[in-house]
Design a protein around this motif. Structure first.
Motif, mmCIF file in Angstrom:
data_model
loop_
_atom_site.group_PDB
_atom_site.id
_atom_site.type_symbol
_atom_site.label_atom_id
_atom_site.label_comp_id
_atom_site.label_asym_id
_atom_site.label_seq_id
_atom_site.Cartn_x
_atom_site.Cartn_y
_atom_site.Cartn_z
ATOM 1 N N UNK A 186 0.827 -1.208 0.000
ATOM 2 C CA UNK A 186 0.000 0.000 0.000
ATOM 3 C C UNK A 186 0.861 1.257 0.000
ATOM 4 N N UNK A 187 1.921 1.265 0.802
ATOM 5 C CA UNK A 187 2.803 2.433 0.839
ATOM 6 C C UNK A 187 3.464 2.661 -0.530
ATOM 7 N N UNK A 188 3.868 1.574 -1.176
ATOM 8 C CA UNK A 188 4.495 1.693 -2.501
ATOM 9 C C UNK A 188 3.527 2.287 -3.510
ATOM 10 N N UNK A 189 2.279 1.802 -3.512
ATOM 11 C CA UNK A 189 1.291 2.310 -4.451
ATOM 12 C C UNK A 189 0.935 3.761 -4.155
ATOM 13 N N UNK A 190 0.891 4.114 -2.865
ATOM 14 C CA UNK A 190 0.612 5.509 -2.502
ATOM 15 C C UNK A 190 1.718 6.435 -2.981
ATOM 16 N N UNK A 191 2.979 5.982 -2.854
ATOM 17 C CA UNK A 191 4.097 6.789 -3.359
ATOM 18 C C UNK A 191 4.023 6.934 -4.870
ATOM 19 N N UNK A 192 3.681 5.843 -5.584
ATOM 20 C CA UNK A 192 3.552 5.912 -7.039
ATOM 21 C C UNK A 192 2.444 6.888 -7.436
ATOM 22 N N UNK A 193 1.317 6.825 -6.710
ATOM 23 C CA UNK A 193 0.208 7.731 -7.015
ATOM 24 C C UNK A 193 0.601 9.180 -6.769
ATOM 25 N N UNK A 223 3.731 14.629 -11.304
ATOM 26 C CA UNK A 223 4.127 14.686 -12.711
ATOM 27 C C UNK A 223 2.999 15.245 -13.572
ATOM 28 N N UNK A 224 1.749 14.819 -13.264
ATOM 29 C CA UNK A 224 0.599 15.325 -14.019
ATOM 30 C C UNK A 224 0.443 16.824 -13.824
ATOM 31 N N UNK A 225 0.663 17.293 -12.584
ATOM 32 C CA UNK A 225 0.563 18.730 -12.310
ATOM 33 C C UNK A 225 1.644 19.497 -13.059
ATOM 34 N N UNK A 226 2.864 18.933 -13.086
ATOM 35 C CA UNK A 226 3.961 19.592 -13.791
ATOM 36 C C UNK A 226 3.668 19.679 -15.289
ATOM 37 N N UNK A 227 3.157 18.576 -15.879
ATOM 38 C CA UNK A 227 2.831 18.569 -17.302
ATOM 39 C C UNK A 227 1.677 19.521 -17.609
ATOM 40 N N UNK A 228 0.729 19.595 -16.675
ATOM 41 C CA UNK A 228 -0.396 20.521 -16.863
ATOM 42 C C UNK A 228 0.093 21.960 -16.886
ATOM 43 N N UNK A 229 1.045 22.290 -16.019
ATOM 44 C CA UNK A 229 1.606 23.645 -16.001
ATOM 45 C C UNK A 229 2.382 23.929 -17.282
ATOM 46 N N UNK A 230 3.129 22.929 -17.761
ATOM 47 C CA UNK A 230 3.862 23.102 -19.019
ATOM 48 C C UNK A 230 2.901 23.301 -20.181
#
Length: 204
Positions: free
Chosen positions: A63-70, A76-83
């Motif tokens: 669960x911790x691994x999946x939470x970190x991936x999410x 990354x999605x926020x960074x791409x959205x800003x770009x």
């Protein structure tokens, strides 16, 4: 079920959880028959608890691994959205500059050395521009939140010919959640609504 095959790696949580219950039943029968519990039964129970602990650790780690991936994916999605927004803004700025340049010089197109052509083309639909401070109120739509009690009272005072038109204008009806919550907390029965306390997973 053989303890040698019941491990945190190859068994699910329900299988590991069910085995101790069966073992406890056997231990109780053993106590009733012999008056004591053998060392072998105690060891078996200890091994089962150990496997249960390992399985819980594996699930928590997953669960911790999946939470970190999410979390990484969200960043990354926020960074791409800003770009994307930045690139779109640059495109808009360049187009606005080109439009101004070509209108000032009465040009319909610009041609580059590599056969690229930029054209100034009129939009297919004329752009409607509205000054909210000047526009007459008769051309406006008015929206708001009207409690049902007030709505009912307004309908009673409206002329019959305007009631249907008034109701047709009420295109959005949604629950007043605060009103519903207050009524339920007072112990009142509200058809179609109830308060329930849910649970969520927390990893410590």
């Amino acid at each position: 079920m053989n303890i040698s095959t019941l491990t945190a790696h190859n068994s699910n949580l329900f299988e590991i959880d069910a085995e101790p219950e069966a073992t406890f039943d056997q231990m109780q029968e053993e106590r009733e028959i012999t008056g004591d519990i053998s060392d072998e039964s105690r060891e078996r129970c200890a091994q089962l608890f150990a496997e249960l602990g390992k399985k819980i650790d594996r699930i928590a780690a997953y669960l911790r691994t999946q939470q970190r991936k999410a979390s990484i994916a969200a960043e990354e999605a926020q960074r791409l959205q800003q770009r994307r927004r930045s690139a779109e803004q640059r495109v808009s700025d360049v187009k606005e500059m080109l439009t101004y340049f070509m209108r000032c010089r009465g040009l319909k197109r610009l041609e580059g050395e590599l056969l690229n052509t930029i054209r100034l083309q009129a939009n297919s639909q004329p752009l409607l521009q509205i000054d909210d401070w000047v526009l007459s109120q008769e051309f406006c739509l008015h929206t708001g939140s009207i409690p049902h009690r007030l709505l009912k009272e307004m309908r009673e005072h409206l002329p019959v010919g305007l009631r249907a038109e008034f109701l047709q204008a009420m295109i959005n009806t949604q629950p007043n959640t605060q009103l519903v919550r207050d009524a339920l907390l007072r112990g009142e029965t509200v058809a179609g609504a109830k308060i329930e306390r849910r649970s969520h997973i927390r990893i410590d």
